[in-house]
Motif scaffolding. Structure first.
Motif, PDB file in Angstrom:
ATOM      1  N   ALA A  64       0.854  -1.190   0.000  1.00  0.00           N
ATOM      2  CA  ALA A  64       0.000   0.000   0.000  1.00  0.00           C
ATOM      3  C   ALA A  64       0.890   1.241   0.000  1.00  0.00           C
ATOM      4  O   ALA A  64       1.759   1.394   0.867  1.00  0.00           O
ATOM      5  CB  ALA A  64      -0.907  -0.006   1.219  1.00  0.00           C
ATOM      6  N   VAL A  65       0.676   2.121  -0.975  1.00  0.00           N
ATOM      7  CA  VAL A  65       1.507   3.304  -1.177  1.00  0.00           C
ATOM      8  C   VAL A  65       0.609   4.536  -1.192  1.00  0.00           C
ATOM      9  O   VAL A  65      -0.531   4.487  -1.657  1.00  0.00           O
ATOM     10  CB  VAL A  65       2.278   3.198  -2.511  1.00  0.00           C
ATOM     11  CG1 VAL A  65       3.223   4.385  -2.688  1.00  0.00           C
ATOM     12  CG2 VAL A  65       3.056   1.893  -2.581  1.00  0.00           C
ATOM     13  N   SER A  66       1.134   5.654  -0.696  1.00  0.00           N
ATOM     14  CA  SER A  66       0.371   6.904  -0.703  1.00  0.00           C
ATOM     15  C   SER A  66       1.197   8.021  -1.320  1.00  0.00           C
ATOM     16  O   SER A  66       2.431   7.947  -1.383  1.00  0.00           O
ATOM     17  CB  SER A  66      -0.066   7.290   0.714  1.00  0.00           C
ATOM     18  OG  SER A  66       1.057   7.547   1.534  1.00  0.00           O
ATOM     19  N   ARG A  67       0.510   9.066  -1.747  1.00  0.00           N
ATOM     20  CA  ARG A  67       1.200  10.225  -2.331  1.00  0.00           C
ATOM     21  C   ARG A  67       0.472  11.506  -1.943  1.00  0.00           C
ATOM     22  O   ARG A  67      -0.746  11.607  -2.086  1.00  0.00           O
ATOM     23  CB  ARG A  67       1.231  10.116  -3.861  1.00  0.00           C
ATOM     24  CG  ARG A  67       1.877  11.331  -4.545  1.00  0.00           C
ATOM     25  CD  ARG A  67       1.903  11.209  -6.052  1.00  0.00           C
ATOM     26  NE  ARG A  67       0.571  11.322  -6.654  1.00  0.00           N
ATOM     27  CZ  ARG A  67       0.364  11.483  -7.961  1.00  0.00           C
ATOM     28  NH1 ARG A  67       1.381  11.521  -8.801  1.00  0.00           N
ATOM     29  NH2 ARG A  67      -0.874  11.569  -8.416  1.00  0.00           N
ATOM     30  N   LEU A  68       1.238  12.457  -1.451  1.00  0.00           N
ATOM     31  CA  LEU A  68       0.762  13.830  -1.286  1.00  0.00           C
ATOM     32  C   LEU A  68       1.496  14.653  -2.334  1.00  0.00           C
ATOM     33  O   LEU A  68       2.696  14.941  -2.190  1.00  0.00           O
ATOM     34  CB  LEU A  68       1.049  14.353   0.120  1.00  0.00           C
ATOM     35  CG  LEU A  68       0.502  15.744   0.427  1.00  0.00           C
ATOM     36  CD1 LEU A  68      -1.023  15.751   0.384  1.00  0.00           C
ATOM     37  CD2 LEU A  68       0.985  16.226   1.791  1.00  0.00           C
ATOM     38  N   PRO A  69       0.841  15.012  -3.426  1.00  0.00           N
ATOM     39  CA  PRO A  69       1.541  15.688  -4.529  1.00  0.00           C
ATOM     40  C   PRO A  69       2.143  17.021  -4.088  1.00  0.00           C
ATOM     41  O   PRO A  69       1.690  17.664  -3.142  1.00  0.00           O
ATOM     42  CB  PRO A  69       0.441  15.892  -5.574  1.00  0.00           C
ATOM     43  CG  PRO A  69      -0.611  14.874  -5.251  1.00  0.00           C
ATOM     44  CD  PRO A  69      -0.578  14.746  -3.753  1.00  0.00           C
ATOM     45  N   SER A  70       3.159  17.417  -4.816  1.00  0.00           N
ATOM     46  CA  SER A  70       3.799  18.712  -4.586  1.00  0.00           C
ATOM     47  C   SER A  70       2.763  19.825  -4.536  1.00  0.00           C
ATOM     48  O   SER A  70       1.803  19.854  -5.319  1.00  0.00           O
ATOM     49  CB  SER A  70       4.816  18.994  -5.702  1.00  0.00           C
ATOM     50  OG  SER A  70       5.152  20.361  -5.752  1.00  0.00           O
ATOM     51  N   ALA A  71       2.981  20.749  -3.607  1.00  0.00           N
ATOM     52  CA  ALA A  71       2.071  21.891  -3.488  1.00  0.00           C
ATOM     53  C   ALA A  71       2.204  22.857  -4.653  1.00  0.00           C
ATOM     54  O   ALA A  71       1.359  23.735  -4.834  1.00  0.00           O
ATOM     55  CB  ALA A  71       2.342  22.622  -2.167  1.00  0.00           C
ATOM     56  N   MET A 107       6.971  21.064   8.138  1.00  0.00           N
ATOM     57  CA  MET A 107       7.703  21.150   6.874  1.00  0.00           C
ATOM     58  C   MET A 107       7.437  22.504   6.219  1.00  0.00           C
ATOM     59  O   MET A 107       6.290  22.923   6.095  1.00  0.00           O
ATOM     60  CB  MET A 107       7.256  20.037   5.930  1.00  0.00           C
ATOM     61  CG  MET A 107       7.997  18.732   6.104  1.00  0.00           C
ATOM     62  SD  MET A 107       7.498  17.553   4.805  1.00  0.00           S
ATOM     63  CE  MET A 107       8.857  16.384   4.908  1.00  0.00           C
ATOM     64  N   PRO A 108       8.475  23.172   5.767  1.00  0.00           N
ATOM     65  CA  PRO A 108       8.270  24.492   5.148  1.00  0.00           C
ATOM     66  C   PRO A 108       7.755  24.382   3.722  1.00  0.00           C
ATOM     67  O   PRO A 108       7.764  23.312   3.102  1.00  0.00           O
ATOM     68  CB  PRO A 108       9.671  25.104   5.189  1.00  0.00           C
ATOM     69  CG  PRO A 108      10.585  23.934   5.114  1.00  0.00           C
ATOM     70  CD  PRO A 108       9.897  22.831   5.875  1.00  0.00           C
ATOM     71  N   LYS A 109       7.347  25.513   3.188  1.00  0.00           N
ATOM     72  CA  LYS A 109       6.732  25.577   1.862  1.00  0.00           C
ATOM     73  C   LYS A 109       7.656  25.040   0.777  1.00  0.00           C
ATOM     74  O   LYS A 109       7.219  24.303  -0.118  1.00  0.00           O
ATOM     75  CB  LYS A 109       6.341  27.024   1.560  1.00  0.00           C
ATOM     76  CG  LYS A 109       5.671  27.221   0.216  1.00  0.00           C
ATOM     77  CD  LYS A 109       5.325  28.694   0.000  1.00  0.00           C
ATOM     78  CE  LYS A 109       4.665  28.932  -1.358  1.00  0.00           C
ATOM     79  NZ  LYS A 109       4.360  30.362  -1.577  1.00  0.00           N
ATOM     80  N   ASP A 110       8.955  25.386   0.831  1.00  0.00           N
ATOM     81  CA  ASP A 110       9.831  24.976  -0.265  1.00  0.00           C
ATOM     82  C   ASP A 110      10.041  23.467  -0.305  1.00  0.00           C
ATOM     83  O   ASP A 110      10.251  22.903  -1.384  1.00  0.00           O
ATOM     84  CB  ASP A 110      11.172  25.723  -0.219  1.00  0.00           C
ATOM     85  CG  ASP A 110      11.898  25.595   1.105  1.00  0.00           C
ATOM     86  OD1 ASP A 110      11.359  24.961   2.042  1.00  0.00           O
ATOM     87  OD2 ASP A 110      13.003  26.145   1.220  1.00  0.00           O
ATOM     88  N   VAL A 111       9.954  22.793   0.840  1.00  0.00           N
ATOM     89  CA  VAL A 111      10.048  21.335   0.846  1.00  0.00           C
ATOM     90  C   VAL A 111       8.756  20.718   0.328  1.00  0.00           C
ATOM     91  O   VAL A 111       8.765  19.795  -0.492  1.00  0.00           O
ATOM     92  CB  VAL A 111      10.384  20.811   2.249  1.00  0.00           C
ATOM     93  CG1 VAL A 111      10.347  19.288   2.279  1.00  0.00           C
ATOM     94  CG2 VAL A 111      11.761  21.308   2.693  1.00  0.00           C
TER      95      VAL A 111
END
Length: 477
Positions: A64-71, A107-111
């Motif tokens: 089982a894998v998850s993803r939170l795409p780049s902002a 976690m900051p915005k750039d990360v």
């Protein structure tokens, strides 16, 4: 009440070559299971991987894998695989946890813009073909550090451990156990990389996740981008040295609790750190003679070890000791860990390393560590199911300095679970591949979950820019 103590004690070959694949065709993202506690935007999917990578056409299991795409996809530079620790820890919802604004050092915005955050339940865990040992609540209530007051207690625990090992082997998932190992989980990570269509992956792993990351970047050095290891095990992972490390770690960390309790006299544990420490030893001795609601001194020792992991838990430990000192049962603190967590933990720890088989060897270790580490030494040195486990199916991955200089280690000075002494051994094994940032604070975890700006900024700068400190550095409290 045993649930309270259990929660605290727990919270206390060759690499395969994975073909590149199109992200659009290899993974079909959808909704996440509710029990993974997904946050906004988290997507989930399932991959099939071999149980045994030496038999790639044989039986398969699901990951089982998850993803939170780049902002901000325009600024995305790659993927950041995540592991929260364990072994036995579920990671499917971890991208949501790390991105929460309420963390001490979020976690900051750039990360968040620079990466897709990728979580996964390791093989045998959670939604990834979970294993079982059919453990009873009574067996799980013993926790991970059954304290031995003498040689007879080791003999008694040996019978428990032997039964647990047999249950694991006889369970419906017993056939999988030889392959629920760190090396195979690293191979799974490379399958995830290929399925995502990425040439390289970055990685952030905490606690046991540091060993998993060390193994991955050793097996696949040229597929490793930026590797962050937070709260580090030694180069042998969760072997017997790591178990003895629990004793060292508790000795390093307990003075922080003693100072806290002394500064809060409402708990009635003493007004100096020395008095609080004396109260702890007096209380565990009394509970061994006269348990309160079934709570022995050994169970309190294990609970205290687990509660030293976080600053917020010091208050809970002080309240627990106060109640037990008054002969009262402390209030429960939440649900107990799952049976799957215990079973998968056994599988990895026992399957990664060779363990002593002689009861006498454990009796000798208990006698030595009772003196060397009086707080919990006779618990971490006690016999466990690994003594009755089959030998590992492949040699352990040896961590070396072979590979690019792309590893950043961050480490607290007073970590009970992964003490600084063992982190230094991993740092030495990596040689010039690594730099280590040591932070003058207690507890388990540097990045996101603790407020030290120096330590967190070192991780954020590395993930965002690829720049590490020129030399190993120290962050003041």
């Amino acid at each position: 009440m045993r649930k309270v103590l259990l929660i605290a004690a727990v919270a206390a070959i060759a690499a395969s070559t994975a073909p590149a694949a199109s992200a659009a065709t290899a993974i079909k993202w959808g909704a996440c299971p509710a029990d993974a506690h997904p946050g906004p935007g988290l997507q989930c999917a399932t991959l099939q991987v071999p149980v045994n990578y030496q038999d790639p056409n044989g039986p398969k299991i699901e990951l089982a894998v998850s993803r939170l795409p780049s902002a901000n996809p325009a600024k995305r530079r790659g993927v950041l695989l995540l592991n929260p620790g364990g072994p036995g820890g579920e990671g499917l919802g971890y991208p949501s946890v790390l991105s929460l604004p309420g963390m001490p050092s979020p976690m900051p915005k750039d990360v968040l813009e620079g990466y897709d955050l990728i979580g996964f339940d390791p093989r045998g865990v959670g939604h990834s073909s979970p294993v079982t040992c059919d453990l009873t609540p009574e067996q799980m209530a013993l926790g991970n550090l059954p304290y031995a007051n003498g040689p007879a207690d080791v003999v008694k625990q040996a019978a428990v451990a032997k039964k647990e090992a047999k249950q694991c082997a006889d369970a419906k998932t017993g056939w999988m156990l030889p392959y629920i190992t760190t090396a195979n989980t690293a191979r799974d990570m490379d399958q995830i990389r290929a399925a995502l269509g990425e040439e390289k992956i970055s990685y952030l792993g905490a606690s046991y996740g540091t060993y998993l990351g060390a193994v991955y970047t050793t097996m696949y050095p040229q597929r490793s981008d930026r590797i962050v290891l937070d709260s580090n095990l030694g180069p042998g992972g969760y072997d017997i040295d790591a178990m003895h490390g629990f004793g060292r770690g508790m000795e390093d960390r307990f003075p922080d609790f003693a100072k806290y309790a002394a500064a809060n006299p409402q708990y009635g544990l003493g007004i100096t750190p020395a008095q609080v420490t004396a109260k702890f030893y007096d209380l565990v001795a009394r509970l061994d003679r006269h348990p309160v609601a079934g709570i022995t001194g050994g169970l309190l020792r294990g609970a205290a070890f687990g509660m030293l992991y976080g600053e917020f838990q010091l208050k809970t430990l002080a309240a627990m000791m106060h109640d037990l000192d008054q002969g009262k049962e402390p209030a429960p603190e939440g649900p107990a860990p799952s049976e799957n967590m215990f079973a998968s933990r056994f599988a990895v720890i026992c399957g990664d390393s060779s363990w002593p088989k002689s009861i006498g060897a454990y009796q000798a270790n208990v006698a030595v560590d009772r003196i060397r580490y009086p707080l919990i030494g006779a618990g971490e040195a006690n016999i466990a199911a690994c003594a009755y486990w089959p030998a590992p199916v492949e040699p352990k991955v040896r961590i070396t300095d072979g590979g690019p200089a792309n590893v950043l280690m961050v480490q607290n000075t007073r970590d009970p679970g992964t003490p600084l002494a063992n982190a230094r051994k991993l740092r030495a094994a990596f040689g010039d591949r690594a730099r280590m940032v040591t932070v003058d604070q207690g507890g388990h975890g540097v990045y996101v979950f603790a407020p030290n700006k120096c330590g967190n900024n070192a991780v954020n700068d590395f993930l965002a820019t690829g720049k590490r400190p020129a030399t190993d550095t120290f962050c003041a409290a």
